[in-house]
Design an enzyme around this catalytic site. Structure first.
Site, PDB file in Angstrom:
ATOM      1  CE  LYS A  10       3.223   0.522 -10.312  1.00 49.10           C
ATOM      2  NZ  LYS A  10       4.288   0.401 -10.799  1.00 49.10           N
ATOM      3  CE1 TYR A  50       4.729  -3.379  -6.378  1.00 49.23           C
ATOM      4  CE2 TYR A  50       4.123  -1.984  -4.666  1.00 49.23           C
ATOM      5  CZ  TYR A  50       3.969  -2.290  -5.997  1.00 49.23           C
ATOM      6  OH  TYR A  50       3.332  -1.579  -6.928  1.00 49.23           O
ATOM      7  CG  ASN A 113       5.688   1.354 -14.093  1.00 49.51           C
ATOM      8  OD1 ASN A 113       4.970   1.483 -13.261  1.00 49.51           O
ATOM      9  ND2 ASN A 113       6.473   0.282 -13.991  1.00 49.51           N
ATOM     10  CG  HIS A 116       0.941  -3.550 -10.220  1.00 46.47           C
ATOM     11  ND1 HIS A 116       2.189  -4.469 -10.134  1.00 46.47           N
ATOM     12  CD2 HIS A 116      -0.128  -4.503  -9.888  1.00 46.47           C
ATOM     13  CE1 HIS A 116       1.679  -5.503  -9.522  1.00 46.47           C
ATOM     14  NE2 HIS A 116       0.424  -5.839  -9.567  1.00 46.47           N
ATOM     15  CD  GLU A 127      -0.707  -8.392  -8.094  1.00 46.76           C
ATOM     16  OE1 GLU A 127       0.743  -8.503  -7.981  1.00 46.76           O
ATOM     17  OE2 GLU A 127      -1.393  -8.155  -9.138  1.00 46.76           O
TER      18      GLU A 127
END
Length: 134
Positions: A10, A50, A113, A116, A127
């Protein structure tokens, strides 16, 4: 059984130049990298990825974060890949992530964070197709 899964490095980790560190951790954990690239998501593409979070209050901030810099989607393979990757990255909230997990080590907070990972073999297939066309 050999499985495929997806990891995305990310924006917070990309900005902090941790791509190589994440890749080294993946390889050390026995994952085979089948595909990898750097991509700048558009807001439309991030919303599509998302879509499962449509209507949730955090979605606009998540999309804004995910388009802030390029991301690095990585197609991975190994036995028990989905579960093993989830164990390697740790809990979404780095404050609750187990010691030695990627998020405990490098994530900044629950939103930034760092990575993913697909949460099931079914979502991994979806995905992977999103970024690598199957």
């Amino acid at each position: 059984m050999v499985e495929k899964t997806l990891l995305i490095i990310k924006p917070d980790a990309v900005k902090r130049r941790l791509i190589g560190h994440v890749i080294a951790r993946l390889e050390k954990a026995g994952f085979e990298i089948l595909g990898m690239r750097m991509e700048r998501l558009t807001p439309e593409r991030a919303l599509k990825f998302y879509a499962v979070h449509e209507g949730k209050s955090f979605l606009p901030a998540l999309v804004e974060f995910m388009v802030s810099t390029p991301v690095v989607p990585i197609l991975l393979q190994k036995e028990n890949a989905v579960a093993d990757l989830r164990t390697l990255i740790g809990a979404t909230d780095p404050a609750r992530a187990a010691c030695g997990t990627l998020r405990q080590e490098i994530a900044l907070n629950i939103q930034e964070n760092s990575v993913h990972a697909s949460d099931s073999p079914e979502n991994a297939a979806i995905e992977i197709a999103f970024f690598f066309n199957g």
